[in-house]
Motif scaffolding. Structure first.
Motif, short mmCIF file in Angstrom:
data_model
loop_
_atom_site.label_atom_id
_atom_site.label_comp_id
_atom_site.label_asym_id
_atom_site.label_seq_id
_atom_site.Cartn_x
_atom_site.Cartn_y
_atom_site.Cartn_z
N ALA A 118 49.04 26.16 38.33
CA ALA A 118 49.35 26.43 39.74
C ALA A 118 48.14 26.42 40.65
N SER A 119 46.93 26.47 40.10
CA SER A 119 45.73 26.57 40.93
C SER A 119 45.88 27.80 41.85
N ALA A 120 45.89 27.59 43.17
CA ALA A 120 46.05 28.72 44.10
C ALA A 120 47.50 28.93 44.52
N GLY A 121 48.42 28.11 43.99
CA GLY A 121 49.84 28.31 44.25
C GLY A 121 50.36 27.68 45.52
N LEU A 122 49.65 26.73 46.11
CA LEU A 122 50.09 26.16 47.38
C LEU A 122 51.35 25.30 47.25
N CYS A 123 51.66 24.83 46.04
CA CYS A 123 52.89 24.05 45.85
C CYS A 123 54.10 24.95 45.56
N LEU A 124 53.89 26.26 45.65
CA LEU A 124 55.00 27.20 45.44
C LEU A 124 55.73 27.53 46.73
N TYR A 125 55.40 26.82 47.82
CA TYR A 125 56.00 27.12 49.13
C TYR A 125 56.74 25.92 49.72
N ARG A 164 58.61 33.21 43.35
CA ARG A 164 57.62 32.16 43.11
C ARG A 164 56.48 32.73 42.28
N ALA A 165 56.15 32.02 41.22
CA ALA A 165 55.10 32.47 40.30
C ALA A 165 54.35 31.27 39.77
N GLY A 166 53.09 31.49 39.41
CA GLY A 166 52.28 30.42 38.87
C GLY A 166 51.53 30.87 37.63
N LEU A 167 51.30 29.92 36.74
CA LEU A 167 50.56 30.18 35.50
C LEU A 167 49.37 29.23 35.48
N ASP A 168 48.18 29.76 35.24
CA ASP A 168 46.99 28.93 35.25
C ASP A 168 45.92 29.59 34.39
N LEU A 169 45.12 28.77 33.71
CA LEU A 169 44.01 29.32 32.92
C LEU A 169 42.99 30.01 33.82
N ASN A 170 42.89 29.54 35.06
CA ASN A 170 41.94 30.12 36.00
C ASN A 170 42.53 30.07 37.40
N PRO A 171 43.49 30.95 37.71
CA PRO A 171 44.11 30.90 39.03
C PRO A 171 43.10 31.15 40.15
N ASP A 208 51.67 35.70 52.26
CA ASP A 208 52.73 36.11 51.34
C ASP A 208 52.35 35.64 49.94
N PRO A 209 51.35 36.28 49.32
CA PRO A 209 50.78 35.76 48.07
C PRO A 209 51.82 35.64 46.95
N PRO A 210 51.76 34.54 46.18
CA PRO A 210 52.65 34.40 45.04
C PRO A 210 52.15 35.23 43.86
N LEU A 211 52.98 35.36 42.86
CA LEU A 211 52.57 35.99 41.61
C LEU A 211 51.83 34.94 40.80
N LEU A 212 50.52 35.09 40.66
CA LEU A 212 49.70 34.15 39.87
C LEU A 212 49.20 34.86 38.62
N VAL A 213 49.48 34.31 37.46
CA VAL A 213 49.15 34.92 36.19
C VAL A 213 48.15 34.05 35.46
N ARG A 214 47.08 34.65 34.98
CA ARG A 214 46.10 33.93 34.17
C ARG A 214 46.66 33.81 32.76
N GLY A 215 46.87 32.59 32.30
CA GLY A 215 47.44 32.46 30.97
C GLY A 215 47.59 31.02 30.53
N ASP A 216 48.05 30.86 29.30
CA ASP A 216 48.20 29.57 28.64
C ASP A 216 49.61 29.04 28.82
N LEU A 217 49.74 27.72 28.98
CA LEU A 217 51.04 27.13 29.29
C LEU A 217 52.03 27.21 28.14
N VAL A 218 51.59 27.51 26.94
CA VAL A 218 52.51 27.71 25.81
C VAL A 218 52.65 29.20 25.49
N ASP A 219 51.53 29.85 25.26
CA ASP A 219 51.56 31.24 24.80
C ASP A 219 52.17 32.19 25.82
N ASP A 220 51.92 31.93 27.11
CA ASP A 220 52.29 32.91 28.13
C ASP A 220 53.45 32.49 29.03
#
Length: 311
Positions: A118-125, A164-171, A208-220
């Motif tokens: 998701a990076s900074a989550g700009l595509c979540l809007y 809206r939520a995002g998952l990224d190794l380094n949000p 209106d910040p999204p929920l951004l979670v630092r994590g792996d695309l499989v494990d998390d």
């Protein structure tokens, strides 16, 4: 593909007609033995043109002239290498929402969006932006995202997004000037309109910040998907992300995302996600395939500027 071939491919397929600066620079690097030797010392996933050029620009180096670029990289390689090893090409182009919108608007509403990479989550809007497909306008938000669309009946509305939520190794955090400066450095030199768009989209996300979670695309992914509201249609989506993921991990992600409830929307290169009986792209610039639940539907440009629908 060799490193030299990778840079030629980037020049021809991505930069040509889009960024003369990067087309010229990519061709120069492809034939520069000094720079190729330096890049060869990096892990394969860290050799991409976008990452090298973005880091040099972020450090204040020149990209307009291949000769001065060559000299700068050789002189400052320890600093460049350190940044390339720790950073990622987290291009957060809101314009990609113009390619996603026809699918997101057609799914059962309301939707819960979960972006992988998701990076900074700009595509979540996608519900907050406006869109223009030729003469057809959708939505009333800013910025307005233009997309040249062939074979597409444009959607009549924007989606109703309730989560809206995002998952990224380094949000990335759009309220952090350092993170925003990195996003800016990833925008190609000639693209002043994308810098304006970045600021407008970042303001929406910051308000209106999204929920951004630092994590792996499989494990998390399963745990984050489980947090979506049960009365909304879950949509897991990603754009130009999986090329950074090693093939075995990529395959594990595909198996996992197919098992989740809801829908899966992907916009990736056909060499990254392979499909049977894929029609030839209309031209080399349309190098991503838009797919819903593993079914390819359209060819698209990487930043959402154009798409050709065939599904």
């Amino acid at each position: 593909m060799t490193i030299s071939e990778q840079y030629v491919d980037f020049a021809v397929r991505e930069a040509r007609g889009v960024s003369p600066t990067y087309e010229r620079l990519s061709q120069a690097v492809a034939h520069d033995e000094d720079l190729l030797a330096l890049l060869d010392g990096l892990p394969p996933a860290k050799r991409q043109p976008n990452l090298l050029f973005g880091v040099v620009r972020w450090l204040g180096g020149p990209v307009d002239d291949p000769v001065t670029f060559h000299d700068y990289v050789l002189t400052h390689w320890p600093a460049i290498e350190a940044q390339m090893l720790t950073r990622a090409t987290q291009t957060n182009e809101a314009g990609r929402c113009a390619v996603l919108l026809p699918l997101l608007a057609a799914l059962p509403q309301p939707v819960a969006l979960l972006e992988v990479g998701a990076s900074a989550g700009l595509c979540l809007y996608p519900d907050r932006y406006g869109y223009r497909y030729g003469d057809h306008q959708v939505g009333s938000g800013e910025p307005i995202l233009d997309c040249a669309a062939d074979g597409l009946v444009p959607p009549a509305r924007v989606p109703q997004v309730v989560w809206r939520a995002g998952l990224d190794l380094n949000p990335l955090d759009v309220t952090d000037p350092d993170d925003v400066s990195w996003l800016d450095a990833l925008i190609w030199p000639e693209h002043a309109h994308r810098r304006v768009r970045l600021r407008a989209a970042a303001a929406i996300a910051a308000a209106d910040p999204p929920l951004l979670v630092r994590g792996d695309l499989v494990d998390d992914l399963p745990a984050l998907a489980a947090r979506a509201p049960a009365d909304a249609t879950l949509v897991v989506f990603h754009t130009s992300v999986l090329y950074q993921v090693p093939p075995p991990r990529r395959e594990a992600f595909v198996r996992l995302v197919r098992e989740l409830p809801g829908h899966w929307v992907a916009a990736e290169g056909p060499e990254v996600l392979r499909y049977d009986a894929l029609p030839a792209p209309p031209n080399d610039a349309l190098h991503n395939v838009l797919a819903l639940d593993g079914k390819p539907l359209a060819w698209a440009r990487g930043h959402g500027q154009a798409m050709t629908w065939f599904g």
